[in-house]
Scaffold this active site. Structure first.
Site, PDB file in Angstrom:
ATOM      1  N   ALA A  65       0.875  -1.182  -0.080  1.00 22.62           N
ATOM      2  CA  ALA A  65       0.109   0.042   0.065  1.00 22.62           C
ATOM      3  C   ALA A  65       0.972   1.176   0.062  1.00 22.62           C
ATOM      4  O   ALA A  65       1.968   1.179   0.479  1.00 22.62           O
ATOM      5  CB  ALA A  65      -1.156  -0.109   1.315  1.00 22.62           C
ATOM      6  N   GLY A  67       0.641   5.759   0.571  1.00 23.20           N
ATOM      7  CA  GLY A  67      -0.032   6.887   0.993  1.00 23.20           C
ATOM      8  C   GLY A  67       0.715   8.040   0.693  1.00 23.20           C
ATOM      9  O   GLY A  67       2.083   7.912   0.038  1.00 23.20           O
ATOM     10  N   LYS A  85       5.191  -0.142   8.012  1.00 22.07           N
ATOM     11  CA  LYS A  85       4.879   1.322   7.512  1.00 22.07           C
ATOM     12  C   LYS A  85       5.973   2.077   7.632  1.00 22.07           C
ATOM     13  O   LYS A  85       6.470   2.422   8.808  1.00 22.07           O
ATOM     14  CB  LYS A  85       3.837   1.584   8.328  1.00 22.07           C
ATOM     15  CG  LYS A  85       3.515   3.359   7.846  1.00 22.07           C
ATOM     16  CD  LYS A  85       2.212   3.911   8.839  1.00 22.07           C
ATOM     17  CE  LYS A  85       2.000   5.217   8.518  1.00 22.07           C
ATOM     18  NZ  LYS A  85       0.914   5.781   9.340  1.00 22.07           N
ATOM     19  N   ASP A 182      -9.898   9.947  11.373  1.00 21.95           N
ATOM     20  CA  ASP A 182     -10.048   9.619  10.009  1.00 21.95           C
ATOM     21  C   ASP A 182     -10.704   8.245   9.833  1.00 21.95           C
ATOM     22  O   ASP A 182     -10.231   7.346   9.222  1.00 21.95           O
ATOM     23  CB  ASP A 182      -8.516   9.559   9.478  1.00 21.95           C
ATOM     24  CG  ASP A 182      -8.632   9.476   7.958  1.00 21.95           C
ATOM     25  OD1 ASP A 182      -9.785   9.967   7.485  1.00 21.95           O
ATOM     26  OD2 ASP A 182      -7.779   9.363   7.310  1.00 21.95           O
TER      27      ASP A 182
END
Length: 400
Positions: A65, A67, A85, A182
Site C-alpha cells: 500500500a 499513501g 509502514k 479519520d
C-alpha cells in the site's frame, strides 16, 4: 532458484533506499521535502525504548500500500509476517521536526492500544528511518472486499456485525481519551476469514484535550460538519471539537458499508464537503429501516445529539442478537426519524454544482488551500432535542 523471493534487510540503508525509490516513481521525489529538510536538526525522540525493534531482525518484501506520507510493505520480524509502514522521507535525517513529532505521537498512541478490533502493534524504529511494525493481516482491506462483491451488498447480519466491530474499537479508543479523526472504510481491514473488522492507521489520531485543537485531519466525505468553517481559517489554526467527530464518521462509514457505495459518489472532495456543510447527507432510500434511527442520530449536525459509542455498541449487540428474527421485532416497534430530518443528498444533480459556484459566503475546508462557498441561510432555530428515533429504538430492545 526460479521462485526465489527477493528480500532486503532494513539494516542496509542503501539497499532499502534504492528499492523503495525505484518503486515510488516521480510522485515521491526528494524535492517534495526540500523545505522540510532545511529545518533544525535538534529534535530528540521521546519514545519508550522497549517499543523499539532491532532492525537487524527486520526483513522487507514488496509494497502492499502507498499513501501521501508513507509506504506499507509486507515483511518479516523475527521470521513472523508483519506489516511495515515506512514514513516518508525515507531517511530520518531528512525529516522535518514536525514530521518527527507526528511520527512520535502516532507511535506513543498506538503502542498503548490493545484491542481485538484494532491492528496489533509490534514495534517501531526511528533510525535509519521511521517505521511502525504491526501484525500482517492475510485478508484484505474492507473497500477491496466490498468491490469484489459489487453490485451485491452484505447481508444485514454481516453489516451489523462489521458495524459492531468498529463501534467496539471506537468505544475503546474514546474510553482511553483517543480520537481517531479519520474513521473510514479505507482504514478498516479484514481478517482472512472476512468475518472480523480491524481498525488501523493512527496517523491523524490524537489524545483528546479540552479547548481548541487543530482540525487539519480527516477525509472530506467522512468528516463531521464541525470540522468545517464558514470563515476562512489559516492552516494550523485551532478549532473547537471533541471525540464526537468520530461518531459522524462512523455513520458515514456504516452507510458506505451497508450500501456498498461511496458517499456523495460522483462529486469531487470539495463538493462532498460542501454537501456536509449544507447539512446534506447520503440518500437513505432502500436503507434497512431497523438502522435508520441509529444512522440519523449518529450524523446529527449538532454533536450533542449524537450517541456515544457505548450506546451504539449496546444497540448493535441487541440488533445482532435479534438479527435472525429482526422483522417481527421491528414490526412491533414504531420507528420515527430525527426531530428535523436531514435532507437526502441527491447524486448526480448538477444544480448542486451550480449552487456551489454561485453562492457568496466563504466556507473554508480545514487543511486545504481551496475555498468553496456557501450562502448563510438564516432559519429559525429550534431547541435541540434528543433523537426520538434512537430513544424509541432503545426502548424496543430494552436497552437502558
Amino acid at each position: 532458484m526460479a521462485q526465489e523471493r527477493r528480500f532486503v534487510a532494513l539494516s542496509d540503508p542503501h539497499l532499502i533506499l534504492h528499492l523503495s525509490l525505484s518503486m515510488l516513481g516521480a510522485a515521491y521525489t526528494e524535492s517534495d521535502d526540500d523545505d522540510a529538510t532545511k529545518e533544525d536538526d535538534d529534535f530528540v525522540f521521546e519514545i519508550d525504548p522497549t517499543v523499539l525493534v532491532d532492525t537487524r531482525k527486520l526483513i522487507i518484501d514488496e509494497p502492499i500500500a502507498e499513501g501521501l506520507n508513507s509506504i506499507v510493505y509486507k515483511g518479516w520480524y523475527e521470521f513472523n509476517p508483519v506489516s511495515i509502514k515506512v514514513v516518508l522521507p525515507m531517511q530520518t535525517s531528512n525529516a522535518s521536526s514536525a514530521c518527527k513529532a507526528k511520527f512520535q505521537r502516532e507511535v506513543n498512541l498506538i503502542s498503548r492500544i490493545k484491542h481485538q478490533n484494532i491492528v496489533k502493534f509490534i514495534g517501531a524504529s526511528v533510525e535509519p528511518r521511521m517505521m511502525i511494525i504491526t501484525e500482517l493481516l492475510e485478508g484484505c482491506s474492507l473497500p477491496k472486499y466490498l468491490e469484489s462483491i459489487y453490485p451485491n451488498t452484505l447481508s444485514l447480519e454481516q453489516s451489523i456485525s462489521f458495524a459492531l466491530d468498529i463501534s467496539q474499537a471506537m468505544e475503546y479508543l474514546h474510553a482511553n481519551g483517543i480520537i481517531h479523526r479519520d474513521l473510514k472504510p479505507g482504514n478498516l481491514l479484514l481478517r482472512n476469514d472476512k468475518m472480523q473488522i480491524l481498525l488501523t492507521n493512527f496517523e491523524t489520531a490524537r489524545e483528546e484535550i479540552s479547548g481548541e485543537m487543530t482540525s487539519e485531519a480527516g477525509t472530506y466525505r467522512y468528516m463531521a460538519p464541525e470540522l468545517f468553517s464558514k470563515d476562512p481559517l489559516s492552516k494550523g489554526e485551532k478549532k473547537c471539537y471533541d471525540h464526537r467527530v468520530d461518531i459522524h464518521s462512523f455513520a458515514m462509514a456504516m452507510w458506505a458499508i451497508i450500501k456498498n457505495q461511496t458517499p456523495f459518489k460522483g462529486r469531487c472532495d470539495l463538493l462532498a464537503a460542501y454537501a456536509t456543510a449544507k447539512n446534506m447527507r447520503p440518500s437513505l432510500e432502500g436503507f434497512p429501516e431497523v438502522l435508520l434511527p441509529l444512522m440519523q442520530s449518529c450524523w446529527e449536525e449538532d454533536p450533542n445529539l449524537r450517541p456515544e459509542f457505548s450506546e451504539i455498541t449496546q444497540i448493535l449487540e441487541k440488533l445482532l442478537h435479534h438479527s435472525t428474527s429482526i422483522s417481527p421485532e421491528i414490526e412491533e416497534c414504531p420507528i420515527t426519524s430525527v426531530e428535523e430530518p436531514i435532507p437526502n443528498y441527491v447524486e448526480d444533480k448538477s444544480e448542486h454544482v451550480d449552487e456551489a459556484q454561485s453562492l457568496n459566503t466563504s466556507v473554508c475546508i480545514e487543511g486545504q488551500s481551496e475555498i468553496i462557498t456557501v450562502e448563510a441561510q438564516t432559519k429559525p432555530k429550534k431547541t435541540p432535542k434528543k433523537c426520538k428515533g434512537l430513544l424509541f429504538f432503545s426502548k424496543c430492545f430494552h436497552i437502558c
